[in-house]
Design a protein around this motif. Structure first.
Motif, PDB file in Angstrom:
ATOM      1  N   ALA A  52     -13.410  -2.248  -4.464  1.00 42.12           N
ATOM      2  CA  ALA A  52     -13.196  -2.451  -3.028  1.00 42.12           C
ATOM      3  C   ALA A  52     -12.341  -3.694  -2.816  1.00 42.12           C
ATOM      4  CB  ALA A  52     -14.537  -2.577  -2.309  1.00 42.12           C
ATOM      5  N   GLY A  56      -8.760  -3.232  -2.966  1.00 39.16           N
ATOM      6  CA  GLY A  56      -8.168  -2.430  -1.895  1.00 39.16           C
ATOM      7  C   GLY A  56      -8.422  -0.944  -2.014  1.00 39.16           C
ATOM      8  N   CYS A  57      -9.431  -0.564  -2.801  1.00 33.72           N
ATOM      9  CA  CYS A  57      -9.717   0.870  -2.945  1.00 33.72           C
ATOM     10  C   CYS A  57     -10.932   1.247  -2.106  1.00 33.72           C
ATOM     11  CB  CYS A  57      -9.992   1.211  -4.402  1.00 33.72           C
ATOM     12  SG  CYS A  57      -8.596   0.859  -5.471  1.00 33.72           S
ATOM     13  N   VAL A  58     -10.891   2.434  -1.511  1.00 28.55           N
ATOM     14  CA  VAL A  58     -11.951   2.922  -0.632  1.00 28.55           C
ATOM     15  C   VAL A  58     -12.761   3.973  -1.380  1.00 28.55           C
ATOM     16  CG1 VAL A  58     -12.456   4.118   1.519  1.00 28.55           C
ATOM     17  CG2 VAL A  58     -10.584   2.464   1.420  1.00 28.55           C
ATOM     18  N   GLU A  59     -14.069   3.808  -1.356  1.00 26.74           N
ATOM     19  CA  GLU A  59     -14.925   4.722  -2.107  1.00 26.74           C
ATOM     20  C   GLU A  59     -15.103   6.047  -1.371  1.00 26.74           C
ATOM     21  OE1 GLU A  59     -19.161   4.658  -4.531  1.00 26.74           O
ATOM     22  OE2 GLU A  59     -18.911   3.323  -2.822  1.00 26.74           O
ATOM     23  N   VAL A  60     -15.095   7.143  -2.108  1.00 22.53           N
ATOM     24  CA  VAL A  60     -15.390   8.445  -1.509  1.00 22.53           C
ATOM     25  C   VAL A  60     -16.491   9.119  -2.315  1.00 22.53           C
ATOM     26  CG1 VAL A  60     -13.028   8.742  -0.690  1.00 22.53           C
ATOM     27  CG2 VAL A  60     -13.693   9.764  -2.836  1.00 22.53           C
ATOM     28  N   ASN A 119      -6.212  12.564   3.529  1.00 21.54           N
ATOM     29  CA  ASN A 119      -5.813  11.346   4.244  1.00 21.54           C
ATOM     30  C   ASN A 119      -4.326  11.342   4.554  1.00 21.54           C
ATOM     31  OD1 ASN A 119      -8.015   9.163   4.611  1.00 21.54           O
ATOM     32  ND2 ASN A 119      -8.437  10.004   2.584  1.00 21.54           N
ATOM     33  N   TRP A 136       7.088  -7.905   8.645  1.00 21.26           N
ATOM     34  CA  TRP A 136       8.073  -8.928   8.981  1.00 21.26           C
ATOM     35  C   TRP A 136       8.339  -9.836   7.786  1.00 21.26           C
ATOM     36  CZ3 TRP A 136       6.218 -13.886   8.575  1.00 21.26           C
ATOM     37  CH2 TRP A 136       4.823 -14.029   8.561  1.00 21.26           C
ATOM     38  N   TRP A 137       7.399  -9.790   6.798  1.00 24.04           N
ATOM     39  CA  TRP A 137       7.579 -10.610   5.603  1.00 24.04           C
ATOM     40  C   TRP A 137       8.547  -9.996   4.622  1.00 24.04           C
ATOM     41  CZ3 TRP A 137       2.667  -8.686   7.031  1.00 24.04           C
ATOM     42  CH2 TRP A 137       2.369  -7.425   6.504  1.00 24.04           C
ATOM     43  N   PRO A 184       1.202 -10.274  12.246  1.00 25.08           N
ATOM     44  CA  PRO A 184       0.283  -9.559  11.347  1.00 25.08           C
ATOM     45  C   PRO A 184       0.360 -10.101   9.916  1.00 25.08           C
ATOM     46  CG  PRO A 184       2.180  -8.196  11.858  1.00 25.08           C
ATOM     47  CD  PRO A 184       2.299  -9.424  12.722  1.00 25.08           C
ATOM     48  N   THR A 185      -0.752  -9.968   9.204  1.00 25.73           N
ATOM     49  CA  THR A 185      -0.807 -10.432   7.813  1.00 25.73           C
ATOM     50  C   THR A 185      -1.351  -9.340   6.907  1.00 25.73           C
ATOM     51  OG1 THR A 185      -3.023 -11.257   8.215  1.00 25.73           O
ATOM     52  CG2 THR A 185      -1.243 -12.822   8.509  1.00 25.73           C
ATOM     53  N   ASP A 186      -1.304  -8.107   7.369  1.00 27.43           N
ATOM     54  CA  ASP A 186      -1.970  -7.014   6.649  1.00 27.43           C
ATOM     55  C   ASP A 186      -1.094  -6.419   5.567  1.00 27.43           C
ATOM     56  OD1 ASP A 186      -0.203  -6.137   8.529  1.00 27.43           O
ATOM     57  OD2 ASP A 186      -1.450  -4.488   9.274  1.00 27.43           O
ATOM     58  N   ARG A 187      -0.709  -7.259   4.633  1.00 25.72           N
ATOM     59  CA  ARG A 187       0.177  -6.783   3.576  1.00 25.72           C
ATOM     60  C   ARG A 187      -0.598  -5.965   2.530  1.00 25.72           C
ATOM     61  NH1 ARG A 187       4.745 -10.058   0.743  1.00 25.72           N
ATOM     62  NH2 ARG A 187       4.203 -11.608   2.293  1.00 25.72           N
ATOM     63  N   PRO A 206      -3.764  -3.692   0.909  1.00 27.23           N
ATOM     64  CA  PRO A 206      -4.692  -2.650   1.371  1.00 27.23           C
ATOM     65  C   PRO A 206      -6.127  -3.174   1.426  1.00 27.23           C
ATOM     66  CG  PRO A 206      -4.092  -2.261  -0.909  1.00 27.23           C
ATOM     67  CD  PRO A 206      -3.237  -3.407  -0.440  1.00 27.23           C
ATOM     68  N   VAL A 207      -6.911  -2.604   2.328  1.00 28.10           N
ATOM     69  CA  VAL A 207      -8.305  -3.005   2.486  1.00 28.10           C
ATOM     70  C   VAL A 207      -9.200  -1.944   1.853  1.00 28.10           C
ATOM     71  CG1 VAL A 207     -10.130  -3.480   4.151  1.00 28.10           C
ATOM     72  CG2 VAL A 207      -7.796  -4.242   4.602  1.00 28.10           C
ATOM     73  N   GLY A 208     -10.092  -2.373   1.003  1.00 27.92           N
ATOM     74  CA  GLY A 208     -11.003  -1.431   0.346  1.00 27.92           C
ATOM     75  C   GLY A 208     -12.377  -1.474   0.983  1.00 27.92           C
ATOM     76  N   ALA A 209     -13.215  -0.536   0.606  1.00 26.76           N
ATOM     77  CA  ALA A 209     -14.594  -0.521   1.111  1.00 26.76           C
ATOM     78  C   ALA A 209     -15.435   0.372   0.222  1.00 26.76           C
ATOM     79  CB  ALA A 209     -14.635   0.010   2.547  1.00 26.76           C
ATOM     80  N   ARG A 210     -16.710   0.056   0.150  1.00 24.62           N
ATOM     81  CA  ARG A 210     -17.621   0.953  -0.552  1.00 24.62           C
ATOM     82  C   ARG A 210     -18.245   1.913   0.442  1.00 24.62           C
ATOM     83  NH1 ARG A 210     -21.620  -1.496  -4.346  1.00 24.62           N
ATOM     84  NH2 ARG A 210     -22.058  -2.935  -2.661  1.00 24.62           N
ATOM     85  N   HIS A 211     -18.675   3.049  -0.085  1.00 25.87           N
ATOM     86  CA  HIS A 211     -19.175   4.123   0.777  1.00 25.87           C
ATOM     87  C   HIS A 211     -20.555   3.768   1.341  1.00 25.87           C
ATOM     88  CE1 HIS A 211     -20.251   8.183   2.058  1.00 25.87           C
ATOM     89  NE2 HIS A 211     -18.975   8.459   1.987  1.00 25.87           N
ATOM     90  N   GLY A 267     -14.030  11.903   2.769  1.00 26.05           N
ATOM     91  CA  GLY A 267     -13.197  10.893   2.137  1.00 26.05           C
ATOM     92  C   GLY A 267     -12.141  10.308   3.052  1.00 26.05           C
ATOM     93  N   ASP A 268     -12.289  10.455   4.364  1.00 25.53           N
ATOM     94  CA  ASP A 268     -11.323   9.835   5.275  1.00 25.53           C
ATOM     95  C   ASP A 268     -11.561   8.325   5.257  1.00 25.53           C
ATOM     96  OD1 ASP A 268      -9.919   8.855   7.614  1.00 25.53           O
ATOM     97  OD2 ASP A 268      -9.768  10.955   8.251  1.00 25.53           O
ATOM     98  N   VAL A 269     -10.514   7.572   4.917  1.00 22.36           N
ATOM     99  CA  VAL A 269     -10.700   6.125   4.743  1.00 22.36           C
ATOM    100  C   VAL A 269     -11.078   5.440   6.054  1.00 22.36           C
ATOM    101  CG1 VAL A 269      -9.179   5.979   2.745  1.00 22.36           C
ATOM    102  CG2 VAL A 269      -8.231   5.661   5.031  1.00 22.36           C
ATOM    103  N   THR A 286     -14.896   5.333   6.048  1.00 21.97           N
ATOM    104  CA  THR A 286     -15.554   4.436   5.094  1.00 21.97           C
ATOM    105  C   THR A 286     -15.252   2.969   5.381  1.00 21.97           C
ATOM    106  OG1 THR A 286     -15.281   6.216   3.515  1.00 21.97           O
ATOM    107  CG2 THR A 286     -15.960   4.099   2.635  1.00 21.97           C
ATOM    108  N   THR A 287     -13.990   2.666   5.725  1.00 24.22           N
ATOM    109  CA  THR A 287     -13.661   1.253   5.942  1.00 24.22           C
ATOM    110  C   THR A 287     -14.417   0.695   7.147  1.00 24.22           C
ATOM    111  OG1 THR A 287     -11.662   2.006   7.062  1.00 24.22           O
ATOM    112  CG2 THR A 287     -11.407   1.187   4.833  1.00 24.22           C
TER     113      THR A 287
END
Lengths: 826, 369
Positions: free
Chosen positions: A509, A512-516, A570, A636-637, B114-117, B119-124, B357-359, B362-363
C-alpha cells in the motif's frame, strides 16, 4: 411455517391480553423465530349491507350492470341507503352482502371513493372474496347467510379478516413446530396456558381390516396406519374455514379430499396420503424399490427408482414414493368416492436421501425427513376419516390397520446441575425438573441425585444431556445468561507469518498499490487469455464438481487472472492508471486422494490425520501485483510516467528489502510476460516467482494499456526466507572515496555480471557499487554498451590514500576486463 | 613613501591631519550608510576601506612621521579605520538580512498547487477489518488460527457433527472438488479450523479463525459464492454460555462502541448445543426507532437489533471427534460474516463492491486501521 393466530388459540387457551406481538416475542425467545406477521391488508369501513333495490341496466358494450341501493345502517353516517353500481349477478334484493364504503382501502392499496360510473354516482363497492384477499373465487360477490348480522355491522371478525398469520423460521431440529400442534404447544409452554392436544383421540381397535398392509422394511417404516372411507362425495366444496386455513398456511386449496389431508398435516404435523381405493390393486406393500423400477409421481414426472428408495407398492408395482410423493395411478380425482387413507412413520434419513436423490421437496417430505412423532399415524388417519365424514358425506368403513410400533425414546441419564454449569445461570434442580416436564419429558429422580429423562415422542431432536440443557435454558430464558469474560486465555500473540503478511500489505500500500479481493474461479479460456502453453503446469487445476459457471470450473493456480480483470475494469471505468495487488491461496492438485472419511466417536490417530491432510491440494499463499498505465502522474511539475517492467521489479525488490531477504533476478521467458522483459525471481537459486512487462497479447486480452507490468510470487517462500534477527550493522565513519568507472562490454553481458566482477576485483575496501548510466551509440560501436558505475571506497580504520584508492579501482576494472571482457572507457 | 623625517610635523602633513582623517572617516560612514545593497556596499568598502582609500593612504603616511608624532597620528587614523570597519560590518549584516528576506519573498509559491505525483495505495477493508477483529481478540490473550480453504469433507462436516445425512448439510450448498468421491470441498465455513485446532492442541484453547469460505450462492447484491467469516472457539474447564456472552459483548463494544451489547435467541447448529443466534444492539439508532413509524432506522429496519451471527456451547460430539475430553472440558464457539459485518458497519448497499476491485472503493478505506 405459517400459523393463523386463531388456529393457535383454538389449541391453547392463551390469556386474552396476549397480543400477537407478545405471542411472537415469547415464541422467538423460545426458539421459534418470527419471520413476519401477515394480516388482511384492508382498512374499513367494511360492513354488512342489505340490498334494497337492484335495477338491471344494459350498457352499449353489451354488459349489464346493477344499479343498487343498499342499506348499510349508520355506517355511512347518514343512515340513508347507499347507491352502488355492481357488475355481479349472483344476488338480489333482500340479500346480505359485504360493502366497502368510500375511504376504505382493499388489498393492493386499492382506495375506494365515490365516483361516477355508468351514469351513476357509485358510493362504495359490493365485494367478492377475491377483492378481499380471501381466495381466488371471483364468480360473484359474497352473499352472507341471512342470520349473519344487521346492516352496518363490521364484518372483519365475521370474515376472519381480523385473523393474523404468523410466519416462523423453523430450525431443522424443530420438526414438531411444522404443525399447529407444535406451535401451540410452544405457546402453551411460553405462557403456562392449558394446551389441548389435537392428537389425543380415542381410536378404534386395531384389527388390520381397513386394508391389507405388509411392511417388508420395518426399519424404514416403523409404523403404518390405514383407514378406509366410502361414499365420499367428490363434488362437495371445501368448507370455508378449512380452505382459508390451508391458504393462510401457504398451501393451495385443491379439492376437498386433498385439502383434508393437508389440513390434518398442518394441524398435527403428520403427512397423510390418500389413495383412490378403487385404483389400488391388492395389498399395500412397503419395501425398497427394485432395480429398474419406475414411478410416475403426482407431478407427472417419471422417476427412475433407486434400490435405496422406499416405495409403497400394490400388485401393479410401486404406486408411491414413500413419505415424499404419491403416484399418479392411484391419485384421488373428481370421481373418487372410496378413499384409502395412509399415515405412516418413516425413517428420516431414508426420506432425506430419497428427497435429495430425486430433487424433490414437498410439504410431506420436509416433515418426514426432519422427524415426525411416531405416535401420530393412527390419530392422524382417524382425524382424516372424521373430516371426510363430516364434510364429504363419507361413511367410515370399519377396520383399522396399524402395522408396527413406535420406536422407543432413549432414557437419558442427566445431572440436574448441568444446565446451571453450562449456562452460567443459577438454575436449581427443581427448575430443571419442572422445565423438562414442561416440554413433555418423563423425569424420574434416581437415588444418587441424577435424573432419568425420557424425552417426548414428538422431540426426536432431543437425545443427549446437552439437548436437555438447551430445553431447560430456553425455558428459563436465554436473556438470563450473565455476561462474564473468560480470564484464562494466555496466547502467544500473532504468529510470525501473520505479522509478516500485515507488513507486506502495508509495504505494498505504501508503494501505491491498492489491494483487491477477487474470486478464485478459472477455466481453460482464462489460461488461454494468459497465453499459457497447452502443457503449462498452471493448467493442471483442482476441478469443481459443481461450479457456478461451466466457463470457470476450477480453483485457480494463479492470482493474475482476477487481478488483470480488476485492472481492466478500472481502466474501462476511466482510471488513467492502476496499481493493484492481491494475496491469496492458489491450489495444485494432490495425487494422494481421496480424503478418508473417519468415524466421529474417537479422534483419528496422528497417522490418519496425516493421511487426510496429504490428500488435500497444495495451497501456497501467493502475491500478485499488476501495474497498468499511468504510474506517476504528469502535472505542473513536468511529465509523468507509465508503469513498466522496472516498476514491477522495484515492487519485488522493495518487498525483499522490507523482509530482509536477498533475492536474485535473471532474464526469463514465460507467459503471460513479455519474453524479453521478464525476470525470474529466486532466493538461493530456488525460483519464487516472476516479474516484468506483460506480453502485448495479454494486455490486449484484458483491455490494459501497452507495457502494463505484473508480478506473481510465492509468498510462503518469500516469508520463509525473511530475516528473523537482524545482526547489528557495522560501518565506518572514516572519509569516503568516490571513483567512477565507465566500462564498455558486449550488449549480451548483464549489469549483474559486470557488477559482480567489479565487487570481486575491488576487494574489501569497496563499500558500494551502483550503476548510474547506460550508453549505447556510434562512439561505442554496434552490439556494445557502455556502463558507468559509481564506486565508493572506505576503510574501517583510516583515511585511504590516493594510492590505495587507485589500486582498488584498477583491480576492480581489471576483474571486469578479465571476467566479462570489459574495456575501460577513458 | 618617503623616509623618516625628523622635522616632519604630522599636523602639517595633510593626509594625517585631524581634519583630513575626520573628513575621510565621515565620508566613509556616510557612504556606508548610503549603500543600498550588497553590491554598493562592496564598492563602498573598496573606496573607503580598500588599499587605495584615504584612510589606508593616511595610515601609510604614519610610518614617515617623526617618532614623536607617530603615536598620536596612529591613534587617530586607527580609530577612524576602526569606526569605518565596524560600520561596514554592521551594514553588511543589515543588507544580507534584507537580501535574504527579499529572496524568501521572491521564492514564495502557491501551496494550493497539486502534489499528487505518486499513486496512493490502500489495503482492502476485508483485510483491515479482519485484522481489527483479530487484534480485539489477541488483546484478550486469544490466538489467530488459520487453515486451508480447500478442505477435507471430514473436517468440514463429519467432525462437526454434520453427518452425511444431516439435514443441515443442505443448508450449506457446498462446492465439491472433482472427482466428487474425493471427499474434498471448498470449506463452507471456517469451522474446520476449529476442528484442526482441537485436533492438534490441548486445552485451554482460545482462538479466532478469520477466513474465506465458499457456498454455491448465485452472485447478487447480498449473496456471493465467496465470502468471509470469523469464528471463535474457547475450550477450557468450566466454560459456560456466560463466558460466551461476555466475550461477544466485549467484541461488540470494541467493534461498534460503548453500550453496544448482544442478545441470544435459541437456534440450531449441529456443532453447538445449546445454540443461539446472536443479535447486536443497533449501533446506529440504539433501538430508539423501534416502532417509530415516522423514522425507520435503515440499519436495523426499525427492529433495534441486528442479526450478527450464531453461537453456542460446543456439542460434546464435536469434542469427542476432535479428541477433547468432554468430561473435563467444555467450550463455546461463535461465528459471524465479516463481509456482512462490514456492510452494516459502513452502510454498504451492494456486497459486490467488495469484490470488484474498483480502486475508488478501496482507497476510501485507506484511513482505516
Amino acid at each position: 411455517m405459517k400459523a393463523p393466530v386463531s388456529w393457535i388459540r383454538e389449541l391453547v387457551d392463551l390469556p386474552a391480553d396476549v397480543t400477537t406481538e407478545v405471542l411472537t416475542d415469547r415464541l422467538t425467545a423460545l426458539g421459534l423465530k418470527l419471520e413476519a406477521i401477515h394480516s388482511a391488508d384492508i382498512t374499513g369501513p367494511l360492513v354488512i349491507g342489505r340490498v334494497l333495490t337492484q335495477d338491471k341496466e344494459p350498457q352499449k358494450n353489451g354488459k349489464v350492470i346493477n344499479w343498487c341501493t343498499v342499506d348499510v345502517g349508520d355506517a355511512n353516517g347518514t343512515g340513508e341507503p347507499q347507491g352502488i353500481v355492481c357488475g355481479a349477478h349472483n344476488f338480489g334484493p333482500g340479500d346480505l352482502v359485504v360493502v366497502v364504503l368510500p375511504g376504505g382501502v382493499l388489498p393492493g392499496g386499492f382506495e375506494i371513493s365515490a365516483r361516477k360510473t355508468y351514469g351513476h354516482l357509485s358510493a362504495g363497492m359490493i365485494c367478492s372474496a377475491r377483492e378481499l384477499g380471501l381466495g381466488d373465487d371471483h364468480d360473484g360477490i359474497i352473499v352472507l347467510p341471512p342470520d349473519a348480522g344487521e346492516p352496518g355491522d363490521d364484518v372483519f371478525e365475521l370474515l376472519g379478516l381480523d385473523d393474523e398469520v404468523i410466519e416462523f423460521e423453523i430450525n431443522p431440529d424443530r420438526a414438531y413446530a411444522l404443525s399447529l400442534r407444535g406451535v401451540a404447544r410452544e405457546a402453551a409452554l411460553g405462557f403456562g396456558a392449558p394446551f389441548t392436544d389435537p392428537a389425543e383421540r380415542s381410536l378404534p381397535e386395531v384389527d388390520g381390516r381397513a386394508w391389507q398392509v405388509e411392511v417388508e422394511d420395518p426399519a424404514g417404516c416403523p409404523v403404518f396406519a390405514a383407514r378406509l372411507v366410502s361414499g365420499f362425495d367428490p363434488t362437495r366444496p371445501t368448507p370455508d374455514f378449512m380452505k382459508r386455513r390451508v391458504e393462510q398456511a401457504g398451501m393451495r386449496s385443491i379439492s376437498l379430499a386433498v385439502d383434508i389431508t393437508n389440513y390434518v398435516m398442518l394441524e398435527l404435523g403428520q403427512p397423510i396420503h390418500g389413495y383412490d381405493a378403487d385404483k389400488v390393486a391388492g395389498a399395500l406393500r412397503v419395501r425398497r424399490a427394485r432395480e429398474g423400477e419406475k414411478l410416475t409421481t403426482l407431478d407427472d414426472a417419471v422417476r427412475d427408482l433407486s434400490t435405496e428408495d422406499l416405495v409403497i407398492a400394490d400388485d401393479s408395482g410401486p404406486i408411491g414414493l414413500a413419505g415424499v410423493m404419491g403416484g399418479a395411478t392411484t391419485e384421488m380425482s373428481d370421481t373418487t368416492t372410496r378413499v384409502l387413507v395412509e399415515a405412516a412413520h418413516w425413517d428420516a434419513v431414508s426420506m432425506f436421501r430419497t428427497g435429495k436423490r430425486h430433487k424433490l421437496t414437498s410439504e410431506a417430505g420436509k416433515r418426514n425427513e426432519r422427524g415426525v412423532d411416531p405416535l401420530l399415524p393412527g390419530a392422524a388417519a382417524d382425524r382424516v376419516v372424521e373430516l371426510m365424514v363430516e364434510h364429504g358425506g363419507a361413511t367410515a368403513e370399519p377396520g383399522f390397520t396399524l402395522v408396527g410400533t413406535a420406536p422407543e425414546r432413549p432414557t437419558i441419564s442427566f445431572e440436574p446441575d448441568l444446565p446451571a454449569r453450562l449456562s452460567g445461570i443459577d438454575i436449581s434442580a427443581v427448575t430443571t425438573v419442572e422445565s423438562l416436564r414442561a416440554i413433555g419429558a418423563a423425569v424420574t429422580e434416581s437415588g444418587d441425585g441424577s435424573l432419568e429423562v425420557v424425552p417426548p415422542t414428538w422431540r426426536p431432536d432431543v437425545n443427549d444431556p446437552y439437548d436437555l440443557v438447551e430445553e431447560v435454558v430456553r425455558i428459563v430464558g436465554y436473556d438470563q445468561v450473565p455476561s462474564v469474560l473468560p480470564r484464562r486465555a494466555t496466547g502467544r500473540g500473532l504468529t510470525r507469518a501473520q505479522r509478516l503478511r500485515r507488513r507486506i500489505g502495508r509495504t505494498l500500500a505504501g508503494a501505491g498499490c491498492v489491494e483487491v479481493v477477487s474470486f478464485p474461479f478459472v477455466g481453460e479460456a482464462t489460461f488461454d487469455r494468459l497465453g499459457l502453453p497447452a502443457d503449462d503446469p498452471l493448467r493442471s487445476t483442482v476441478g469443481l464438481a459443481n461450479p457456478l459457471s461451466s466457463e470457470e470450473p476450477s480453483y485457480t493456480t494463479t492470482l493474475l487472472p482476477g487481478l488483470l480483470e480488476a485492472a481492466g475494469r478500472n481502466v474501462s471505468r476511466g482510471a488513467p492508471g492502476v496499481s493493484l495487488f492481491e494475496t491469496g491461496t492458489v491450489a495444485f492438485p494432490s495425487e494422494n486422494g481421496p480424503a478418508p472419511i473417519y468415524g466421529v466417536h474417537t479422534r483419528p490417530s496422528d497417522a490418519e490425520l496425516e493421511k487426510l491432510l496429504e490428500a488435500l491440494p497444495v495451497q501456497p499463499l501467493h502475491l500478485a501485483v499488476v501495474l497498468a498505465g499511468e504510474r506517476s502522474r504528469a502535472g505542473w511539475w513536468g511529465e509523468g510516467a507509465d508503469a513498466g517492467w522496472t516498476d514491477a521489479l522495484a515492487v519485488v525488490r522493495r518487498l525483499a528489502d522490507e523482509l530482509g531477504v536477498r533475492i536474485q533476478v535473471a532474464n526469463a521467458a514465460r507467459m503471460p510476460w513479455h519474453p524479453g522483459r521478464c525476470a525470474v525471481v529466486s532466493i538461493d537459486e530456488v525460483v519464487i516467482g516472476h516479474a516484468g512487462e506483460l506480453h502485448p497479447s495479454v494486455c490486449k486480452a484484458f483491455g490494459l494499456p501497452a507495457r502494463s507490468a505484473a508480478v506473481e510470487v510465492d509468498l510462503d517462500a518469500l516469508m520463509a526466507a525473511a530475516v528473523d534477527v537482524t545482526p547489528g550493522p557495522v560501518f565506518s565513519t572514516m572519509p569516503v572515496a568516490k571513483e567512477d568507472v565507465a566500462l564498455v562490454v558486449d550488449a549480451s553481458v548483464t549489469v549483474a555480471e559486470v557488477e559482480a566482477a567489479l565487487r570481486e576485483g575491488a576487494g574489501e575496501l569497496l563499500e558500494s557499487v551502483r550503476l548510474f548510466d547506460v550508453y549505447t551509440g556510434e562512439q561505442i560501436g554496434e552490439g556494445r554498451k557502455s556502463l558507468a558505475f559509481a564506486l565508493r571506497f572506505r576503510a574501517p580504520d583510516r583515511t585511504l590514500t590516493d594510492a590505495e584508492i587507485s589500486a582498488a579501482r584498477d583491480a576492480a576494472v581489471a576483474a571486469a576486463v578479465e571476467r566479462v571482457g570489459a574495456v575501460q572507457r577513458t | 613613501m618617503s623616509g623618516p623625517n625628523t622635522d616632519y610635523d604630522p599636523v602639517e602633513v595633510a593626509a594625517v591631519s585631524p581634519a583630513e582623517v575626520e573628513a575621510a572617516r565621515d565620508a566613509a560612514l556616510a557612504a556606508i550608510a548610503a549603500a543600498a545593497d550588497l553590491e554598493q556596499l562592496k564598492a563602498v568598502r573598496s573606496e573607503h576601506a580598500g588599499d587605495r582609500s584615504p584612510l589606508a593612504l593616511a595610515n601609510r603616511e604614519i610610518g614617515a612621521l617623526p617618532p614623536q608624532a607617530r603615536k598620536e597620528a596612529g591613534q587617530r587614523v586607527g580609530q577612524a579605520r576602526g569606526a569605518v570597519n565596524k560600520a561596514l560590518a554592521a551594514r553588511q549584516v543589515e543588507l544580507e538580512a534584507e537580501n535574504e528576506a527579499r529572496i524568501l519573498v521572491e521564492e514564495a509559491v502557491d501551496v494550493t498547487l497539486p502534489t499528487d505525483r505518486d499513486p496512493v495505495g490502500a489495503r482492502h477493508p476485508l483485510t483491515t477489518g479482519s485484522e481489527l477483529i483479530a487484534d480485539i481478540f489477541v488483546a484478550m490473550g486469544w490466538e489467530v488460527a488459520e487453515g486451508p480453504v480447500i478442505e477435507a469433507e471430514w473436517l468440514n462436516f463429519d467432525a462437526l457433527n454434520l453427518g452425511p445425512d444431516h439435514p443441515a448439510r443442505t443448508m450449506q450448498d457446498t462446492f465439491w472438488t472433482e472427482p466428487a468421491d474425493n471427499h474434498v470441498v471448498l470449506r463452507t465455513h471456517t469451522s474446520p479450523v476449529q476442528a484442526r485446532t482441537m485436533l492438534t492442541r490441548t486445552p485451554p484453547i482460545y482462538v479466532v479463525c478469520p477466513g474465506r469460505v465458499f457456498r454455491t450462492d448465485e452472485y447478487d447484491a447480498t449473496h456471493s459464492p465467496m465470502f468471509h467469516q470469523v469464528e471463535g472457539l474457547a475450550i477450557d474447564e468450566g466454560i459456560s454460555m456466560a463466558h460466551l456472552k461476555g466475550t461477544l459483548d466485549h467484541f461488540a463494544t470494541q467493534m461498534f462502541g460503548e453500550g453496544i451489547t448482544t442478545r441470544f435467541r435459541p437456534s440450531y447448529f449441529p456443532f453447538t448445543e445449546p445454540s443461539a443466534e446472536v443479535d447486536l444492539v443497533c449501533f446506529v439508532c440504539r433501538g430508539s426507532q423501534v416502532n417509530d413509524e415516522g423514522e425507520t432506522c435503515r440499519t436495523c429496519r426499525g427492529e433495534g437489533w441486528i442479526e450478527w451471527g450464531g453461537c453456542g456451547i460446543v456439542n460434546p460430539r464435536v469434542l469427542q471427534a476432535c479428541g477433547v475430553d468432554s468430561s473435563r472440558y467444555s467450550g463455546f464457539a461463535f461465528g459471524m460474516g465479516i463481509d456482512r459485518t462490514l456492510m452494516f458497519r459502513h452502510g454498504l448497499e451492494d456486497l459486490r463492491t467488495l469484490f470488484e476491485g474498483d480502486v475508488r472503493f478501496t482507497t476510501a478505506f485507506g484511513s482505516e486501521l
